[in-house]
Design a protein around this motif. Structure first.
Motif, mmCIF file in Angstrom:
data_model
loop_
_atom_site.group_PDB
_atom_site.id
_atom_site.type_symbol
_atom_site.label_atom_id
_atom_site.label_comp_id
_atom_site.label_asym_id
_atom_site.label_seq_id
_atom_site.Cartn_x
_atom_site.Cartn_y
_atom_site.Cartn_z
ATOM 1 N N ALA A 1 -24.160 7.054 -65.257
ATOM 2 C CA ALA A 1 -22.707 7.124 -65.399
ATOM 3 C C ALA A 1 -22.287 7.133 -66.875
ATOM 4 C CB ALA A 1 -22.058 5.947 -64.683
ATOM 5 N N ASN A 2 -21.040 7.532 -67.090
ATOM 6 C CA ASN A 2 -20.427 7.592 -68.417
ATOM 7 C C ASN A 2 -20.758 6.392 -69.294
ATOM 8 O OD1 ASN A 2 -18.741 9.893 -68.747
ATOM 9 N ND2 ASN A 2 -17.438 9.089 -67.106
ATOM 10 N N ALA B 1 -23.211 4.779 -70.272
ATOM 11 C CA ALA B 1 -24.300 3.821 -70.059
ATOM 12 C C ALA B 1 -25.341 3.956 -71.170
ATOM 13 C CB ALA B 1 -24.945 4.047 -68.700
ATOM 14 N N GLY C 1 -29.199 5.355 -59.268
ATOM 15 C CA GLY C 1 -27.838 5.583 -59.766
ATOM 16 C C GLY C 1 -27.498 4.500 -60.770
ATOM 17 N N HIS D 1 -25.255 2.659 -63.421
ATOM 18 C CA HIS D 1 -23.846 2.509 -63.796
ATOM 19 C C HIS D 1 -23.681 1.637 -65.028
ATOM 20 C CE1 HIS D 1 -22.241 4.416 -60.156
ATOM 21 N NE2 HIS D 1 -23.353 3.978 -59.621
ATOM 22 N N ASN D 2 -24.653 0.785 -65.281
ATOM 23 C CA ASN D 2 -24.531 -0.159 -66.391
ATOM 24 C C ASN D 2 -25.702 0.011 -67.346
ATOM 25 O OD1 ASN D 2 -22.219 -1.488 -65.211
ATOM 26 N ND2 ASN D 2 -23.666 -2.242 -63.675
ATOM 27 N N SER E 1 -29.479 2.784 -55.827
ATOM 28 C CA SER E 1 -28.144 3.210 -56.229
ATOM 29 C C SER E 1 -27.135 2.268 -55.599
ATOM 30 C CB SER E 1 -27.889 4.648 -55.781
ATOM 31 O OG SER E 1 -26.582 5.052 -56.104
ATOM 32 N N PRO E 2 -26.485 1.366 -56.335
ATOM 33 C CA PRO E 2 -26.611 1.182 -57.777
ATOM 34 C C PRO E 2 -27.982 0.643 -58.165
ATOM 35 C CG PRO E 2 -25.287 -0.580 -56.839
ATOM 36 C CD PRO E 2 -25.533 0.413 -55.742
ATOM 37 N N SER F 1 -17.049 8.052 -55.451
ATOM 38 C CA SER F 1 -17.873 7.587 -56.569
ATOM 39 C C SER F 1 -19.173 8.390 -56.657
ATOM 40 C CB SER F 1 -18.235 6.118 -56.371
ATOM 41 O OG SER F 1 -17.084 5.352 -56.159
ATOM 42 N N ALA F 2 -19.808 8.286 -57.805
ATOM 43 C CA ALA F 2 -21.038 9.027 -58.050
ATOM 44 C C ALA F 2 -22.068 8.796 -56.952
ATOM 45 C CB ALA F 2 -21.625 8.618 -59.402
ATOM 46 N N SER G 1 -17.384 5.092 -51.591
ATOM 47 C CA SER G 1 -18.628 4.953 -52.349
ATOM 48 C C SER G 1 -19.785 4.831 -51.386
ATOM 49 C CB SER G 1 -18.588 3.685 -53.215
ATOM 50 O OG SER G 1 -17.575 3.766 -54.178
#
Lengths: 341, 341, 341
Positions: free
Chosen positions: B281-282, B284, B297, B299-300, B311-312, C293-294, C309
């Protein structure tokens, strides 16, 4: 084309010119059931669309073998064909109304064709195509504009290469294949060995083979391996933006939906179906007729006929059970907290 | 090539011409262990393939430093090389048998090259290539057919651009890079600001930079940002159909497998490995040497050296534990229902 | 350009030449806040970047309407603009500094344009472009090198087609569209009916329509259907490597991030946002303003305004709750084992 002219040209179980035998509409096009207008022929598949027989504006219908639907159509004065496979019959009807665009067989003067390239009869080669040395094209092959073919490629009779696709060295493409725009066949597999200073490139000396009747979607990529073959079995159909890694072996009649990704050395049996965005890990083997649901992540071997879902992929029935229970996790968690706070 | 000729040319720990020193086979090709035929040299990597030493038809072998395997090979009269990194040694052997196709250094008359383009020595430019103004190509650069290079691009010595790839304005490509067919480097990032009437396009005035030794797979895309750089560190290797958003910064020696997607502004350290279909994700940040499993996936931020899955994405060890427990959910749910129906 | 010259040209709420009205820097470029050097103008968006006002080297700033930030900037002698939408204002400032590359309006002599093609005024057609019969281009259209346009395509005024993209037969592209490099618009949908010997190809007689202001990312693919239309609503923006199957209908002002995949017949309302790698199954309907969401996997219909999500996708709030509980599964499992070993 009159409805009565269509009847003898397609597979069906029964037909009716309606209870008014003089109604034989002149059909001008095919249409989806929910968009059909007067003058079109459409089809009904499955219960979800059955109610459209009551309200469609189509002038003729292909319907499943269901007397109730036949009665409604007849009552509405809509002539019908009954088919056990309405979608197949509809596909045959489309063939009566629509001829896909094919360029005339000629070699455009801007194409750059290396000396010694062997060309079959009746070939179309579009503008700005580049064909390098020792390529062989069968009869009736059609190469659309701006395609590039690297050396030593063979392409079988009647295969079609759409604009801007690229075929890399030594690739073997069978008869009646279709390579869609932007696809890249037989490029170097992703082979790098870690070394102290970064990566050592493993040259990809192998070859990619597409058997007869294979179709490869737009911008899909099928790599060649370091040694041996990447092979796609006959009649296997591959959708857009699919990645097939080096050394994969796919059987016959498989279908891979959009954005599927196969890592290196994956083996698929015959008639395997992978839904959209499925991923398969290195060296996994998937048996004949297995099916993977969309976004499944396959890490281990899958038996013939098995249906799997989820990431990591598990048998679909168990997946559904666990997915349902997952919805109950908040309740279960509350109970857990109460019992052991 | 005789086996005895290969021995001095590759890294290895020991070798044997078998207990019959006159056996020095004439090797004609490299092969995978399960496909090897007489006259080929192959390799064994890992326990999974060790049993092939007993039955392979290869005429020479690269094997790990395992006396038992050496004995079997010698007993079967198969000459062998022992290597601590059999796959690396095999890659070196491939180099002795296989030269990848490279076009002759010449500029094809159908290429369209703008005035003022600066060309190094010994350059190959294929048919129908288009090179726009203010482009600079280093020595020994190879541009395959139908490549398009927008203005103000620099390409370093020995870099190879395969057919039908596109390099957008201002992109900087280092030395010894390989851009595979259909890849698009330096196109406009996906920058739109929501406004009442739809979207306001944010112009992408930045630049994409590929450092030395970067390899970009077929149909992969690396965007340029609104301001600043998208940068791929030296020796980083990118597989097919990978998307790298605007403003990402990748360190050196990373490997991104097929269909990985990085959103905007992602930062990777050095030696990061992302398996197939991983999404990040953006913004990260992923630390040096971190590894993400297929379809993860992220995200952080991920710390250096961490291995994540799911995912996450979560630490791989926890992922495995939870995945195992997930299989027990039906039992847990039944217990929950019994206790609190 | 002086800061005082920028002020009247962009949307903003307030501005200050600092408490020293003589400070009116000469700005030479735009920059990201963390990369800004003397002579650049940058912007602050959100709390995450607010602390940069204290240390940035930018010579001018766009900041949100926050008196504290304004004070810091003024105190540091940095002239500022205040905007309720700093990112939008920054995009407007970029427009003052940067003009994207556009080729001169001319038709390159190597382009191959069929007889009867209709060309508007002021058109740019690059080298090696191929335009087939019955194509119509509006005014100010720009076609970059090596683009291929199949027959009967219409392209509206001011649309831009980047290098190496392919537009298939009958596609309708509106005004002010941008098709990025390698994208393939209007190719055959993936339509095959299973038969005893493999697959029967359903010809794709339909058409793909892009309304005004649509943007399609690099190497994305938008297929045409067997019958009817695939339609992308006005101002909808599509990122790289996105797959849109046959017969999808997208509303206006949607945004689809990289590697999103839509199967056949998907319907999106207006202003739908799909994050990276989202997949949507056949025939699913997603309401106006919904957000996924992704990596979400959407199998069923989604209501207007809903945020979903996960795979399978569920409401985002429930997803977060279950994701948190999932982390507690090891504890819950241990409890379960104790209670019922």
């Amino acid at each position: 084309m009159k409805f009565s002219q269509i009847v003898p040209k397609v597979n069906h179980l029964a037909h009716s010119l309606t209870n008014n035998p003089e109604i034989d509409p002149d059909l001008i096009a095919v249409a989806a059931i929910d968009e059909a207008i007067t003058g079109t022929i459409s089809y009904i598949e499955g219960k979800k669309y059955a109610h459209w027989v009551e309200k469609t504006n189509a002038s003729a219908l292909i319907i499943p073998p269901d007397p109730a639907l036949q009665d409604i159509a007849s009552h509405r004065q809509i002539p019908w064909l009954t088919s056990g496979e309405p979608r197949l019959t509809f596909a045959q009807v489309i063939d009566l109304f629509y001829q896909p665009y094919r360029p005339q067989p000629q070699i455009h003067p801007t194409a750059v064709i290396a000396p010694g390239v062997k060309l079959g009869k009746n070939i179309a080669i579009g503008p700005h195509v580049v064909i390098e040395r020792d390529v062989k094209l069968g009869d009736d092959v059609c190469i659309h504009p701006n395609v590039v073919i690297y050396p030593e490629v063979n392409i079988g009779d009647r295969s079609i290469l759409h604009a801007n696709c690229t075929i890399h060295e030594r690739t073997q493409i069978g008869k009646d294949c279709v390579i869609h725009s932007g696809a890249v066949i037989g490029a170097e597999g992703f082979g790098f060995v870690p070394i102290a200073t970064g990566w050592y490139k493993m040259q990809q000396s192998g070859v990619t083979v597409l058997e007869d009747g294979v179709e490869v979607g737009c911008n899909s990529t099928i790599d060649r391996p370091a040694v041996g073959e990447t092979r796609i079995g006959k009649q296997t159909k591959i959708d857009n933006l699919v990645h097939i890694g080096h050394g994969c072996h796919l059987g016959a009649n498989c279908a891979l939906a959009g954005q599927v990704g196969l890592a290196g050395g994956v083996t698929l049996g015959n008639r395997v179906i992978l839904a959209g965005q499925v991923g398969v890990a290195n060296q996994a083997k998937i048996g004949d007729g297995a099916i993977a649901s969309a976004q499944a992540g396959i890490h281990n071997d899958i038996k013939a006929g098995e249906i799997v879902s989820g990431s990591p992929a598990i048998p679909h029935k168990i997946y559904l059970k666990i997915a349902a229970i997952t919805q109950r996790l908040p309740d279960m968690y509350q109970f857990f907290r109460e019992q052991r706070p």
